[in-house]
Design a protein around this motif. Structure first.
Motif, PDB file in Angstrom:
ATOM      1  N   VAL A  67      10.269  -0.592  25.140  1.00  0.00           N
ATOM      2  CA  VAL A  67      11.317  -1.415  24.539  1.00  0.00           C
ATOM      3  C   VAL A  67      12.657  -0.802  24.957  1.00  0.00           C
ATOM      4  CG1 VAL A  67       9.888  -2.106  22.563  1.00  0.00           C
ATOM      5  CG2 VAL A  67      11.370  -0.100  22.362  1.00  0.00           C
ATOM      6  N   PRO A  68      13.743  -1.573  24.945  1.00  0.00           N
ATOM      7  CA  PRO A  68      15.048  -0.987  25.263  1.00  0.00           C
ATOM      8  C   PRO A  68      15.400   0.137  24.287  1.00  0.00           C
ATOM      9  CG  PRO A  68      15.168  -3.374  25.308  1.00  0.00           C
ATOM     10  CD  PRO A  68      13.826  -3.027  24.729  1.00  0.00           C
ATOM     11  N   LEU A  69      15.825   1.254  24.809  1.00  0.00           N
ATOM     12  CA  LEU A  69      16.169   2.423  24.005  1.00  0.00           C
ATOM     13  C   LEU A  69      17.654   2.713  24.186  1.00  0.00           C
ATOM     14  CD1 LEU A  69      13.038   4.562  24.974  1.00  0.00           C
ATOM     15  CD2 LEU A  69      13.373   3.217  22.871  1.00  0.00           C
ATOM     16  N   ASN A  70      18.472   2.111  23.342  1.00  0.00           N
ATOM     17  CA  ASN A  70      19.923   2.244  23.430  1.00  0.00           C
ATOM     18  C   ASN A  70      20.393   3.512  22.722  1.00  0.00           C
ATOM     19  OD1 ASN A  70      20.548  -0.224  24.833  1.00  0.00           O
ATOM     20  ND2 ASN A  70      19.869  -1.273  22.980  1.00  0.00           N
ATOM     21  N   VAL A  71      21.280   4.243  23.402  1.00  0.00           N
ATOM     22  CA  VAL A  71      21.771   5.526  22.914  1.00  0.00           C
ATOM     23  C   VAL A  71      23.295   5.499  22.936  1.00  0.00           C
ATOM     24  CG1 VAL A  71      21.760   8.022  23.338  1.00  0.00           C
ATOM     25  CG2 VAL A  71      19.740   6.650  23.914  1.00  0.00           C
ATOM     26  N   CYS A  72      23.931   5.898  21.846  1.00  0.00           N
ATOM     27  CA  CYS A  72      25.396   5.932  21.791  1.00  0.00           C
ATOM     28  C   CYS A  72      25.920   6.955  22.791  1.00  0.00           C
ATOM     29  CB  CYS A  72      25.865   6.285  20.386  1.00  0.00           C
ATOM     30  SG  CYS A  72      27.658   6.478  20.280  1.00  0.00           S
ATOM     31  N   VAL A  73      26.731   6.503  23.730  1.00  0.00           N
ATOM     32  CA  VAL A  73      27.226   7.363  24.800  1.00  0.00           C
ATOM     33  C   VAL A  73      28.115   8.484  24.267  1.00  0.00           C
ATOM     34  CG1 VAL A  73      29.177   5.839  25.382  1.00  0.00           C
ATOM     35  CG2 VAL A  73      28.264   7.417  27.103  1.00  0.00           C
ATOM     36  N   SER A  74      28.999   8.196  23.324  1.00  0.00           N
ATOM     37  CA  SER A  74      29.895   9.241  22.800  1.00  0.00           C
ATOM     38  C   SER A  74      29.126  10.317  22.054  1.00  0.00           C
ATOM     39  CB  SER A  74      30.954   8.626  21.883  1.00  0.00           C
ATOM     40  OG  SER A  74      31.798   7.778  22.612  1.00  0.00           O
ATOM     41  N   ALA A  75      28.206   9.887  21.203  1.00  0.00           N
ATOM     42  CA  ALA A  75      27.402  10.854  20.453  1.00  0.00           C
ATOM     43  C   ALA A  75      26.533  11.673  21.406  1.00  0.00           C
ATOM     44  CB  ALA A  75      26.541  10.136  19.419  1.00  0.00           C
TER      45      ALA A  75
END
Length: 122
Positions: A67-75
């Motif tokens: 599944v798509p695993l989106n990760v906050c770039v700033s964090a």
């Protein structure tokens, strides 16, 4: 019904494990959901995250769900997790974002919240 699973718990916590177990159950029942890793949970996307053999490696476990695993770039960047593009941009020695994880902004999270019928935070 569409659910957003927002994971903020560090990969060493039971909450992070429970988030994965929920996603597995939802996938097996073909329920609509998406995932967003934020705050300390972004460490799950670190390809260099090592776990003992008798412990679940959440980095690899999430990859098995396809599944798509989106990760906050700033964090992620503030916790030492980077993809190739950001490693070059910020003059980092190397990238370490695990395969199938995608660095994305908070706009993606805002859209996910807007489109979700339910939001579950771990």
């Amino acid at each position: 019904m569409h659910t957003l699973i927002l994971i903020t718990a560090a990969p060493t916590t039971r909450l992070a494990y429970h988030a994965f177990q929920l996603a597995c159950a939802m996938k097996s029942k073909q329920q609509s959901f998406e995932v967003f890793f934020y705050q300390d949970a972004v460490s799950i996307a670190n390809a260099q995250l090592w776990r003992a053999e008798d412990e679940l490696n959440l980095t690899q476990a999430w990859q098995t769900l396809n599944v798509p695993l989106n990760v906050c770039v700033s964090a992620a960047l503030s916790r030492g997790v980077s993809d190739e593009e950001n490693a070059k941009r910020h003059h980092l020695a190397h990238d370490n974002l695990a395969e199938q994880y995608t660095l994305t902004g908070l706009g993606t999270l805002a859209e996910a919240i807007k489109s979700a019928d339910h939001l579950l935070q771990f």
